[in-house]
Write an enzyme that holds these catalytic residues in place. Structure first.
Site, PDB file in Angstrom:
ATOM      1  CG  PHE A   1      32.731   2.474 -14.166  1.00  0.00           C
ATOM      2  CD1 PHE A   1      32.999   1.186 -14.621  1.00  0.00           C
ATOM      3  CD2 PHE A   1      31.440   2.974 -14.295  1.00  0.00           C
ATOM      4  CE1 PHE A   1      31.998   0.409 -15.186  1.00  0.00           C
ATOM      5  CE2 PHE A   1      30.440   2.201 -14.864  1.00  0.00           C
ATOM      6  CZ  PHE A   1      30.719   0.924 -15.308  1.00  0.00           C
TER       7      PHE A   1
ATOM      8  CE1 TYR B   1      25.017   7.586 -12.621  1.00  0.00           C
ATOM      9  CE2 TYR B   1      25.765   6.193 -10.811  1.00  0.00           C
ATOM     10  CZ  TYR B   1      25.805   7.383 -11.493  1.00  0.00           C
ATOM     11  OH  TYR B   1      26.635   8.380 -11.055  1.00  0.00           O
TER      12      TYR B   1
ATOM     13  CG  ASP C   1      31.323   5.279  -8.525  1.00  0.00           C
ATOM     14  OD1 ASP C   1      32.452   4.914  -8.867  1.00  0.00           O
ATOM     15  OD2 ASP C   1      31.108   6.093  -7.624  1.00  0.00           O
TER      16      ASP C   1
ATOM     17  CB  SER D   1      40.441   8.218  -7.534  1.00  0.00           C
ATOM     18  OG  SER D   1      39.159   7.649  -7.624  1.00  0.00           O
TER      19      SER D   1
ATOM     20  CG  ASP E   1      28.493  15.179  -7.901  1.00  0.00           C
ATOM     21  OD1 ASP E   1      28.870  14.834  -9.045  1.00  0.00           O
ATOM     22  OD2 ASP E   1      27.620  14.559  -7.265  1.00  0.00           O
TER      23      ASP E   1
ATOM     24  CG  ASP F   1      31.993  14.660 -13.208  1.00  0.00           C
ATOM     25  OD1 ASP F   1      32.513  13.647 -13.719  1.00  0.00           O
ATOM     26  OD2 ASP F   1      31.768  14.767 -11.991  1.00  0.00           O
TER      27      ASP F   1
ATOM     28  CD  GLU G   1      38.163  -0.580   3.436  1.00  0.00           C
ATOM     29  OE1 GLU G   1      37.593  -1.173   2.500  1.00  0.00           O
ATOM     30  OE2 GLU G   1      39.398  -0.563   3.608  1.00  0.00           O
TER      31      GLU G   1
ATOM     32  CG  ASN H   1      33.870   7.427 -12.051  1.00  0.00           C
ATOM     33  OD1 ASN H   1      33.961   6.805 -13.108  1.00  0.00           O
ATOM     34  ND2 ASN H   1      32.747   7.481 -11.349  1.00  0.00           N
TER      35      ASN H   1
HETATM   36  P1  ATP Z   1      31.770  11.051 -10.695  1.00  0.00           P
HETATM   37  O1  ATP Z   1      30.779   9.924 -10.675  1.00  0.00           O
HETATM   38  O2  ATP Z   1      31.209  12.405 -10.375  1.00  0.00           O
HETATM   39  O3  ATP Z   1      32.587  11.113 -11.932  1.00  0.00           O
HETATM   40  P2  ATP Z   1      33.225   9.801  -8.339  1.00  0.00           P
HETATM   41  O4  ATP Z   1      32.776  10.322  -7.038  1.00  0.00           O
HETATM   42  O5  ATP Z   1      32.860   8.427  -8.721  1.00  0.00           O
HETATM   43  O6  ATP Z   1      32.870  10.843  -9.499  1.00  0.00           O
HETATM   44  P3  ATP Z   1      35.971   9.389  -7.517  1.00  0.00           P
HETATM   45  O7  ATP Z   1      37.203   9.348  -8.324  1.00  0.00           O
HETATM   46  O8  ATP Z   1      35.518   8.138  -6.822  1.00  0.00           O
HETATM   47  O9  ATP Z   1      34.827   9.964  -8.417  1.00  0.00           O
HETATM   48  O10 ATP Z   1      36.106  10.497  -6.369  1.00  0.00           O
HETATM   49  C1  ATP Z   1      36.467  11.823  -6.617  1.00  0.00           C
HETATM   50  C2  ATP Z   1      37.584  12.243  -5.665  1.00  0.00           C
HETATM   51  O11 ATP Z   1      37.174  12.017  -4.310  1.00  0.00           O
HETATM   52  C3  ATP Z   1      38.869  11.462  -5.846  1.00  0.00           C
HETATM   53  O12 ATP Z   1      39.720  12.180  -6.698  1.00  0.00           O
HETATM   54  C4  ATP Z   1      39.441  11.382  -4.443  1.00  0.00           C
HETATM   55  O13 ATP Z   1      40.189  12.542  -4.185  1.00  0.00           O
HETATM   56  C5  ATP Z   1      38.221  11.431  -3.556  1.00  0.00           C
HETATM   57  N1  ATP Z   1      37.768  10.103  -3.078  1.00  0.00           N
HETATM   58  C6  ATP Z   1      36.628   9.462  -3.403  1.00  0.00           C
HETATM   59  N2  ATP Z   1      36.498   8.301  -2.753  1.00  0.00           N
HETATM   60  C7  ATP Z   1      37.591   8.197  -1.970  1.00  0.00           C
HETATM   61  C8  ATP Z   1      38.056   7.219  -1.018  1.00  0.00           C
HETATM   62  N3  ATP Z   1      37.353   6.118  -0.738  1.00  0.00           N
HETATM   63  N4  ATP Z   1      39.233   7.459  -0.403  1.00  0.00           N
HETATM   64  C9  ATP Z   1      39.948   8.571  -0.650  1.00  0.00           C
HETATM   65  N5  ATP Z   1      39.560   9.517  -1.535  1.00  0.00           N
HETATM   66  C10 ATP Z   1      38.408   9.345  -2.182  1.00  0.00           C
END
Ligand code: ATP
Length: 301
Positions: A152, A128, A123, A187, A230, A118, A222, A150
């Site tokens: 980003f 960061y 984000d 996502s 994680d 990962d 939201e 993610n």
């Molecule tokens: P990293 O920084 O570890 O790569 P992240 O937390 O920024 O990860 P996201 O894609 O935002 O990665 O979130 C991971 C998962 O959590 C998504 O696949 C989704 O299933 C869920 N998730 C996170 N935020 C939301 C939200 N606001 N609404 C619905 N699901 C969410």
């Protein structure tokens, strides 16, 4: 042994649930042994106004590895999972660590290690880590079996701005070219449907060069939740241990839905305080094991 043993290289926080604090419990619930290397040991995640603690350097990482090596633990690790590192030297060193584990397991006739990377760098438009860390991840990803950026992180690494399915596919192709066979872009928001988040699973067969892609959606909640990525990566290790990757992705998505809903129910809605928005990782162990829904993961033509 049934090979449920993970070397998890991530952050430690005293308060809250990110990094190893978020990943260890779900893995342990499913019967995994988690050997954690804490890349940092901090009071809390970096969203809070104050953050205090210690960051590991390469020397300290190598010292821990020396101990693991000297006691012959390295061949135990069926999985390596990396999350927040934010140190170029350590990101670079992980390639050698994975190679060493691979060779140690080979010598003992064990199944090949699977490396889940990962590439935690930022984000929502905010990086960061330093650019040198981005560069180090580009190189490390050629050693990864599974990457879970993610949107980003996928954008920064590939230089393709992920904003819809077509651009996500293009970004995932960059990972494949780099050498990562399986990529999950966890996502991304879609302009035509603000009530859902879409995800992409892309798999490239190294031998044939053919690519198989899957996509699906989850309801959008939201607000911003820290540690979701994680828990997702840890859950993906858990489910991919016994399920095909597309089903494993669907189940891991389901776990996150339950967890975010549980967090909201307990007062952690989108605009509540940071502390009340800490994921309720320990509140509903049943749902971490058996999510109440499994996201549909549909093959793309
Ligand atoms: P990293 O920084 O570890 O790569 P992240 O937390 O920024 O990860 P996201 O894609 O935002 O990665 O979130 C991971 C998962 O959590 C998504 O696949 C989704 O299933 C869920 N998730 C996170 N935020 C939301 C939200 N606001 N609404 C619905 N699901 C969410």
């Amino acid at each position: 042994s049934d090979d449920k043993h993970v070397l998890s290289i991530q952050s430690h926080v005293t308060h809250g649930y990110v990094g190893n604090k978020a990943a260890t419990f779900p893995l342990q619930l499913h019967g995994f042994d988690v050997d954690a290397i804490n890349t940092v040991s901090l009071s809390n995640h970096s969203g809070y106004p104050v953050i205090k603690g210690h960051r590991m350097d390469l020397e300290e990482f190598n010292t821990i590895m020396e101990g693991l090596r000297a006691n012959d633990f390295l061949s135990d690790y069926a999985y390596v999972l990396t999350g927040y590192i934010n140190n170029r030297d350590i990101v670079q060193q992980v390639a050698a660590t994975v190679t060493e584990i691979r060779e140690a397991r080979q010598k003992q006739g064990k199944k090949d290690v699977v490396f889940f990377c990962d590439p935690v760098m930022g984000d929502d438009g905010r990086l960061y880590c330093k650019e040198e860390v981005v560069e180090a991840y580009r190189e490390l990803l050629s050693h990864a079996d599974v990457a879970t950026p993610n949107y980003f992180e996928a954008s920064i690494l590939s230089t393709v701005e992920v904003k819809d399915l077509a651009s996500a596919i293009e970004a995932a192709n960059w990972f494949h070219t780099q050498g990562t066979p399986t990529v999950v872009i966890k996502s991304f928001a879609m302009a035509d449907d603000p009530t859902h988040l879409r995800f992409l699973l892309s798999y490239r067969d190294k031998a044939t060069g053919s690519t198989k892609r899957y996509t699906g959606v989850v309801p959008y909640h939201e607000g911003r939740y820290t540690g979701t990525g994680d828990v997702f990566a840890a859950s993906l290790v858990v489910f991919a241990h016994s399920d095909p990757m597309d089903l494993a992705v669907g189940k891991a998505m389901g776990v996150l839905q339950d967890l975010i809903k549980a967090t909201i129910e307990r007062g952690g809605s989108g605009n509540a305080t940071l502390s009340s928005r800490e994921l309720r990782v320990t509140s509903y162990p049943d749902q971490l094991q058996h999510p109440s829904s499994v996201a549909l993961v549909t093959p793309l033509p």
